[in-house]
Design an enzyme around this catalytic site. Structure first.
Site, PDB file in Angstrom:
ATOM      1  N   ARG A  62     -65.381  -7.359 -17.181  1.00  0.00           N
ATOM      2  CA  ARG A  62     -65.883  -7.803 -18.485  1.00  0.00           C
ATOM      3  C   ARG A  62     -66.736  -9.064 -18.270  1.00  0.00           C
ATOM      4  NH1 ARG A  62     -64.430 -12.459 -17.945  1.00  0.00           N
ATOM      5  NH2 ARG A  62     -65.023 -12.789 -20.105  1.00  0.00           N
ATOM      6  N   GLY A  63     -67.376  -9.509 -19.381  1.00  0.00           N
ATOM      7  CA  GLY A  63     -68.330 -10.606 -19.272  1.00  0.00           C
ATOM      8  C   GLY A  63     -69.711  -9.992 -19.089  1.00  0.00           C
ATOM      9  N   ARG A 105     -69.971  -0.663 -23.679  1.00  0.00           N
ATOM     10  CA  ARG A 105     -69.813  -1.884 -24.494  1.00  0.00           C
ATOM     11  C   ARG A 105     -71.154  -2.131 -25.182  1.00  0.00           C
ATOM     12  NH1 ARG A 105     -66.089  -6.093 -22.658  1.00  0.00           N
ATOM     13  NH2 ARG A 105     -66.091  -6.614 -24.855  1.00  0.00           N
ATOM     14  N   GLN A 213     -58.900 -14.152 -22.557  1.00  0.00           N
ATOM     15  CA  GLN A 213     -59.739 -14.504 -21.407  1.00  0.00           C
ATOM     16  C   GLN A 213     -59.565 -15.976 -21.029  1.00  0.00           C
ATOM     17  OE1 GLN A 213     -60.713 -12.770 -24.063  1.00  0.00           O
ATOM     18  NE2 GLN A 213     -62.222 -11.206 -23.575  1.00  0.00           N
ATOM     19  N   ASP A 254     -73.283 -13.167 -24.934  1.00  0.00           N
ATOM     20  CA  ASP A 254     -73.434 -11.738 -24.640  1.00  0.00           C
ATOM     21  C   ASP A 254     -74.830 -11.252 -24.954  1.00  0.00           C
ATOM     22  OD1 ASP A 254     -70.422 -11.870 -24.635  1.00  0.00           O
ATOM     23  OD2 ASP A 254     -70.871  -9.811 -24.029  1.00  0.00           O
ATOM     24  N   ASN A 264     -71.542 -14.097 -29.074  1.00  0.00           N
ATOM     25  CA  ASN A 264     -70.567 -14.403 -28.013  1.00  0.00           C
ATOM     26  C   ASN A 264     -69.175 -14.081 -28.544  1.00  0.00           C
ATOM     27  OD1 ASN A 264     -70.014 -15.421 -25.340  1.00  0.00           O
ATOM     28  ND2 ASN A 264     -69.085 -17.201 -26.326  1.00  0.00           N
ATOM     29  N   LYS A 265     -68.187 -14.244 -27.693  1.00  0.00           N
ATOM     30  CA  LYS A 265     -66.799 -13.867 -28.010  1.00  0.00           C
ATOM     31  C   LYS A 265     -66.383 -14.298 -29.403  1.00  0.00           C
ATOM     32  CE  LYS A 265     -64.614 -11.875 -26.195  1.00  0.00           C
ATOM     33  NZ  LYS A 265     -64.605 -10.439 -26.640  1.00  0.00           N
TER      34      LYS A 265
HETATM   35  O1  MRU Z   1     -65.237  -9.195 -24.247  1.00  0.00           O
HETATM   36  P1  MRU Z   1     -65.689  -9.937 -23.031  1.00  0.00           P
HETATM   37  O2  MRU Z   1     -64.580 -10.555 -22.263  1.00  0.00           O
HETATM   38  O3  MRU Z   1     -66.601  -9.108 -22.188  1.00  0.00           O
HETATM   39  O4  MRU Z   1     -66.565 -11.120 -23.636  1.00  0.00           O
HETATM   40  C1  MRU Z   1     -67.140 -12.050 -22.780  1.00  0.00           C
HETATM   41  C2  MRU Z   1     -67.835 -13.164 -23.465  1.00  0.00           C
HETATM   42  O5  MRU Z   1     -67.891 -13.239 -24.668  1.00  0.00           O
HETATM   43  C3  MRU Z   1     -68.534 -14.142 -22.574  1.00  0.00           C
HETATM   44  O6  MRU Z   1     -68.545 -15.407 -23.187  1.00  0.00           O
HETATM   45  C4  MRU Z   1     -69.969 -13.686 -22.314  1.00  0.00           C
HETATM   46  O7  MRU Z   1     -70.001 -12.345 -21.905  1.00  0.00           O
HETATM   47  C5  MRU Z   1     -70.632 -14.515 -21.298  1.00  0.00           C
HETATM   48  S1  MRU Z   1     -69.893 -14.326 -19.705  1.00  0.00           S
HETATM   49  C6  MRU Z   1     -70.780 -15.258 -18.602  1.00  0.00           C
END
Ligand code: MRU
Length: 363
Positions: A62-63, A105, A213, A254, A264-265
């Site tokens: 993820r990320g 995703r 996370q 993201d 973002n998250k």
């Molecule tokens: O759902 P995730 O864990 O994939 O979400 C990740 C995030 O929101 C991160 O902040 C983003 O992808 C940047 S990672 C360098």
């Protein structure tokens, strides 16, 4: 390919945590299963692009940058697997794999960016020659994206570290470290770089419900480096910033569009609002591969995940009634007025974003 591998070796000292890589001996893609961290460190490997898609969908990987890099290698596996002896049939197999990988995703822009880039290379090679050229080109392009991501992270770390003074505390949300990228990290890469420069930096991380996370991955990564870390529940962000316990906020992204709207998250918007309330700077750290070339923030797709992520803790223990109705958006969008600046591998982007984002992207 040899040059890229040599370049990668020269960056090895920055890659204390290896979240993913391509094994050129066994021709397998390898990744650390982040669902099991911090309790188990298990590497998984496959030659099957469908398994890569599954790993992204289930958040073993993820990320946004890590998702993009893995999808690139997914296409490489699809090319190696294809038994097609003519170029059109191979491209057809690749398109099939692209569709599956793209469906995993919906918010992480790096996913679509990497798939487009590798496919463009495939079509380029196809116009020049045969099946072997396409297979090698696809593998090389995936590796190039991987190496570029590592380099971009180190560069963002170097640039962003200038914003951190000795003794300061950074508040962060979600994991943006090595585990979210090809290695080193974006927002957490800035912290890491400052630490390597000898600055006494410390981190306050949110838990980041529901996938945790922050609690699982940030605590694990930072402890390994010896960087001091304090854990707070997501709802403690406002009081933590208002009491001056952190000096600045660093988060990742993201997807960022040309206006500066930043996906973002989930919870990032609340963090940005709390930072504004407390007059603390709020920086977004992201490589240019996260920027979508659109002026329309409405194009940002917000992923909604399973209700059970909210009803349980990591799918284990129910914390509510099993049939309660749930709303579980995985991301939110922070408007540009709440962002102090963007830190990219090409430099810091300040306001006005609608002028400076296109400038840094060269569009
Ligand atoms: O759902 P995730 O864990 O994939 O979400 C990740 C995030 O929101 C991160 O902040 C983003 O992808 C940047 S990672 C360098």
């Amino acid at each position: 390919m040899k040059d890229l591998l040599a370049e990668l070796r020269s960056l090895e000292r920055f890659l204390k945590i290896k979240p993913l890589y391509f094994d050129f001996e066994s021709l397998e893609f390898v990744w650390l299963d982040t669902r099991l961290i911090p309790f188990k460190e298990v590497y998984r490997r496959t030659r099957d692009y469908r398994r890569v898609a599954e790993a992204i969908r289930s958040m073993e990987i993820r990320g946004a940058p890590a998702i993009g890099v893995s999808a690139g290698f997914g296409l490489a596996l699809a090319a190696l697997e294809s038994k097609s002896s003519d170029v059109d049939a191979l491209l057809n197999d690749l398109e099939h794999a692209r569709r599956l990988l793209a469906s995993t995703r919906p918010t992480a822009f790096n996913l679509f960016w990497a798939l487009d880039r590798v496919m463009r290379r495939a079509y380029d090679e196809a116009s020049r020659g045969g099946v072997d050229g396409v297979i090698n080109g696809v593998l090389e392009e995936a590796l190039r994206i991987y190496v570029e991501d590592v380099k971009a992270n180190i560069e963002m770390g170097r640039i962003g570290s200038r914003l951190i003074e000795d003794g300061q505390t950074v508040l962060t949300h979600c994991n943006t470290g090595a585990l979210a990228t090809a290695g080193f990290g974006t927002a957490l890469g800035v912290v890491r770089y400052a630490w390597y420069e000898g600055k006494r930096v410390s981190v306050i991380t949110t838990e980041t419900r529901p996938v945790l996370q922050g609690a699982r991955l940030n605590v694990w990564e930072l402890r390994r480096e010896g960087i001091p870390v304090k854990l707070i529940v997501d709802s403690a962000v406002a009081i933590t910033l208002a009491r001056g316990m952190a000096d600045l906020v660093l988060v990742g992204a993201d997807r960022i569009v040309m206006t500066g709207h930043t996906a973002n998250k989930i919870g990032t918007l609340q963090v940005a609002l709390a930072a504004r309330h407390a007059s603390k700077p709020f920086y977004v750290v992201a490589p240019t591969s996260t920027f979508q070339r659109t002026w329309n923030p409405e194009e940002i797709v917000i992923e909604e995940r399973s209700p059970d992520e909210v009803r349980t803790v990591m799918g284990q223990t129910y914390i509510t009634l099993e049939d309660v109705e749930v709303y579980n958006p995985s991301f939110d969008v922070t408007p540009p007025e709440l962002v102090t600046a963007f830190i990219t591998e090409k430099g810091i982007v300040e306001k006005p974003f609608e002028r400076n984002i296109p400038l840094i992207l060269g569009v």
